[in-house]
Design a protein around this motif. Structure first.
Motif, mmCIF file in Angstrom:
data_model
loop_
_atom_site.group_PDB
_atom_site.id
_atom_site.type_symbol
_atom_site.label_atom_id
_atom_site.label_comp_id
_atom_site.label_asym_id
_atom_site.label_seq_id
_atom_site.Cartn_x
_atom_site.Cartn_y
_atom_site.Cartn_z
ATOM 1 N N GLN A 140 0.821 -1.211 0.000
ATOM 2 C CA GLN A 140 0.000 0.000 0.000
ATOM 3 C C GLN A 140 0.855 1.262 0.000
ATOM 4 O O GLN A 140 1.845 1.361 0.728
ATOM 5 C CB GLN A 140 -0.926 -0.019 1.222
ATOM 6 N N GLU A 141 0.446 2.216 -0.866
ATOM 7 C CA GLU A 141 1.060 3.540 -0.976
ATOM 8 C C GLU A 141 2.507 3.495 -1.474
ATOM 9 O O GLU A 141 3.245 4.479 -1.341
ATOM 10 C CB GLU A 141 1.014 4.284 0.364
ATOM 11 N N LYS A 142 2.926 2.365 -2.056
ATOM 12 C CA LYS A 142 4.284 2.294 -2.609
ATOM 13 C C LYS A 142 4.288 1.880 -4.075
ATOM 14 O O LYS A 142 5.357 1.831 -4.690
ATOM 15 C CB LYS A 142 5.155 1.345 -1.775
ATOM 16 N N GLY A 143 3.130 1.563 -4.615
ATOM 17 C CA GLY A 143 3.006 1.317 -6.035
ATOM 18 C C GLY A 143 3.758 0.115 -6.559
ATOM 19 O O GLY A 143 4.153 0.092 -7.728
ATOM 20 N N ARG A 144 3.989 -0.899 -5.791
ATOM 21 C CA ARG A 144 4.633 -2.116 -6.262
ATOM 22 C C ARG A 144 3.987 -3.308 -5.593
ATOM 23 O O ARG A 144 3.344 -3.192 -4.539
ATOM 24 C CB ARG A 144 6.138 -2.099 -5.986
ATOM 25 N N GLY A 145 4.163 -4.456 -6.205
ATOM 26 C CA GLY A 145 3.548 -5.656 -5.668
ATOM 27 C C GLY A 145 3.839 -6.863 -6.531
ATOM 28 O O GLY A 145 4.749 -6.853 -7.370
ATOM 29 N N THR A 146 3.045 -7.897 -6.363
ATOM 30 C CA THR A 146 3.203 -9.131 -7.106
ATOM 31 C C THR A 146 1.850 -9.827 -7.129
ATOM 32 O O THR A 146 0.828 -9.230 -6.793
ATOM 33 C CB THR A 146 4.273 -10.033 -6.457
ATOM 34 N N TYR A 147 1.831 -11.089 -7.550
ATOM 35 C CA TYR A 147 0.591 -11.864 -7.524
ATOM 36 C C TYR A 147 0.933 -13.318 -7.218
ATOM 37 O O TYR A 147 2.056 -13.779 -7.468
ATOM 38 C CB TYR A 147 -0.176 -11.745 -8.841
ATOM 39 N N SER A 148 -0.033 -14.038 -6.677
ATOM 40 C CA SER A 148 0.189 -15.439 -6.339
ATOM 41 C C SER A 148 0.139 -16.291 -7.597
ATOM 42 O O SER A 148 -0.564 -15.968 -8.564
ATOM 43 C CB SER A 148 -0.860 -15.907 -5.328
ATOM 44 N N ASP A 149 0.875 -17.389 -7.597
ATOM 45 C CA ASP A 149 0.890 -18.272 -8.755
ATOM 46 C C ASP A 149 -0.316 -19.205 -8.710
ATOM 47 O O ASP A 149 -1.236 -19.032 -7.904
ATOM 48 C CB ASP A 149 2.199 -19.052 -8.830
ATOM 49 N N PHE A 150 -0.327 -20.204 -9.589
ATOM 50 C CA PHE A 150 -1.479 -21.104 -9.683
ATOM 51 C C PHE A 150 -1.697 -21.886 -8.388
ATOM 52 O O PHE A 150 -2.829 -22.270 -8.073
ATOM 53 C CB PHE A 150 -1.278 -22.074 -10.852
ATOM 54 N N SER A 151 -0.632 -22.118 -7.618
ATOM 55 C CA SER A 151 -0.747 -22.854 -6.349
ATOM 56 C C SER A 151 -1.013 -21.943 -5.170
ATOM 57 O O SER A 151 -1.037 -22.412 -4.030
ATOM 58 C CB SER A 151 0.532 -23.662 -6.098
ATOM 59 N N GLY A 152 -1.180 -20.637 -5.407
ATOM 60 C CA GLY A 152 -1.433 -19.693 -4.327
ATOM 61 C C GLY A 152 -0.194 -19.172 -3.643
ATOM 62 O O GLY A 152 -0.294 -18.414 -2.675
ATOM 63 N N PHE A 153 1.012 -19.534 -4.138
ATOM 64 C CA PHE A 153 2.257 -19.110 -3.498
ATOM 65 C C PHE A 153 2.661 -17.727 -4.000
ATOM 66 O O PHE A 153 2.461 -17.380 -5.161
ATOM 67 C CB PHE A 153 3.376 -20.116 -3.782
ATOM 68 N N PHE A 154 3.271 -16.935 -3.109
ATOM 69 C CA PHE A 154 3.774 -15.615 -3.468
ATOM 70 C C PHE A 154 5.038 -15.330 -2.666
ATOM 71 O O PHE A 154 5.298 -15.938 -1.627
ATOM 72 C CB PHE A 154 2.731 -14.517 -3.186
ATOM 73 N N SER A 155 5.833 -14.381 -3.152
ATOM 74 C CA SER A 155 7.034 -13.953 -2.454
ATOM 75 C C SER A 155 7.394 -12.558 -2.949
ATOM 76 O O SER A 155 7.429 -12.306 -4.157
ATOM 77 C CB SER A 155 8.195 -14.925 -2.713
ATOM 78 N N ILE A 156 7.673 -11.641 -2.023
ATOM 79 C CA ILE A 156 7.968 -10.266 -2.365
ATOM 80 C C ILE A 156 8.815 -9.647 -1.260
ATOM 81 O O ILE A 156 8.698 -10.023 -0.087
ATOM 82 C CB ILE A 156 6.663 -9.445 -2.559
ATOM 83 N N VAL A 157 9.680 -8.720 -1.621
ATOM 84 C CA VAL A 157 10.504 -7.992 -0.646
ATOM 85 C C VAL A 157 9.732 -6.771 -0.164
ATOM 86 O O VAL A 157 9.283 -5.949 -0.965
ATOM 87 C CB VAL A 157 11.841 -7.569 -1.276
ATOM 88 N N VAL A 158 9.570 -6.670 1.150
ATOM 89 C CA VAL A 158 8.835 -5.556 1.757
ATOM 90 C C VAL A 158 9.688 -4.966 2.870
ATOM 91 O O VAL A 158 10.805 -5.428 3.137
ATOM 92 C CB VAL A 158 7.474 -6.024 2.310
#
Length: 216
Positions: free
Chosen positions: A54-72
């Motif tokens: 939120q309020e930083k304009g970056r992100g990702t999305y989960s794959d077909f298995s629902g997994f995600f990973s992002i640097v915050v």
């Protein structure tokens, strides 16, 4: 002399800038996890969930298995959103001592309220036919039915009622498989198809193109 100044500058940078870099990097967190459907006890994965900082304009999305990973960063607010599901917000704890953090995020399906439906429980099909023929429809009910089946009303309902998570992921996978099906080779073209050439010669022999020119 220049060489000594270069060495001294390197030592100064090593001792005075390294703590600053470590301090900045210590605030970063590798945030990973799974997004599951918590509406039922089956806990099925939710694919292609939008995960936004939120309020930083970056992100990702989960794959077909629902997994995600992002640097915050510590204290960031993470927004989970998907079509057909209620939006969820999660705050990364400020008191983390490790640079890795995992989470299993549950999402609940967002129900859509449909118009009221009246069910008439007739005991058999024959009873339904008799009652249906004998039913007296008032002008108010007839006017309401005409409004509900009008093209404008149906078009508005199609545009306003969003697809649920299953429909959205199914559409996405169909579009993706259509693009990836011909990886490594050219997509088929009718100009290289023997069947298309045979249809062209048959139409030429029948005089279809000549008739079209004569009609013009």
């Amino acid at each position: 002399m220049i060489r000594k100044l270069t060495i001294l500058l390197g030592v100064f940078t090593l001792f005075y800038c390294s703590p600053l870099s470590a301090q900045v990097d210590s605030n970063l967190v590798q945030f990973s996890g799974m997004v599951l459907d918590g509406t039922t006890q089956e806990l099925m994965p939710v694919p292609y969930v939008n995960i936004l900082v939120q309020e930083k304009g970056r992100g990702t999305y989960s794959d077909f298995s629902g997994f995600f990973s992002i640097v915050v960063e510590k204290g960031d607010i993470i927004v989970f959103s998907a079509v057909g599901y209620q939006t969820v917000r999660y705050t990364i704890p400020d008191s983390l001592t490790d640079n890795r953090y995992s989470l299993v995020q549950l999402m609940t399906q967002d129900a859509v309220n449909l118009p009221e439906t009246v069910v008439f429980p007739w005991p058999s099909r024959d009873h339904f036919k008799l009652e249906f023929l004998a039913m007296d429809v008032t002008p108010e009910l007839q006017e309401r039915a005409n409004r509900n089946i009008a093209n404008e009303t149906l078009e508005r309902m199609r545009s306003e009622v969003a697809s649920d998570g299953v429909e959205n992921s199914s559409y996405y996978l169909r579009q993706q498989s259509r693009e990836f099906y011909y990886i490594g080779q050219r997509p088929p073209m009718n100009i290289f198809s023997p069947v298309a050439w045979k249809q062209f010669f048959d139409a030429w022999k029948r005089g279809d193109y000549k008739r079209e020119r004569d009609d013009r």
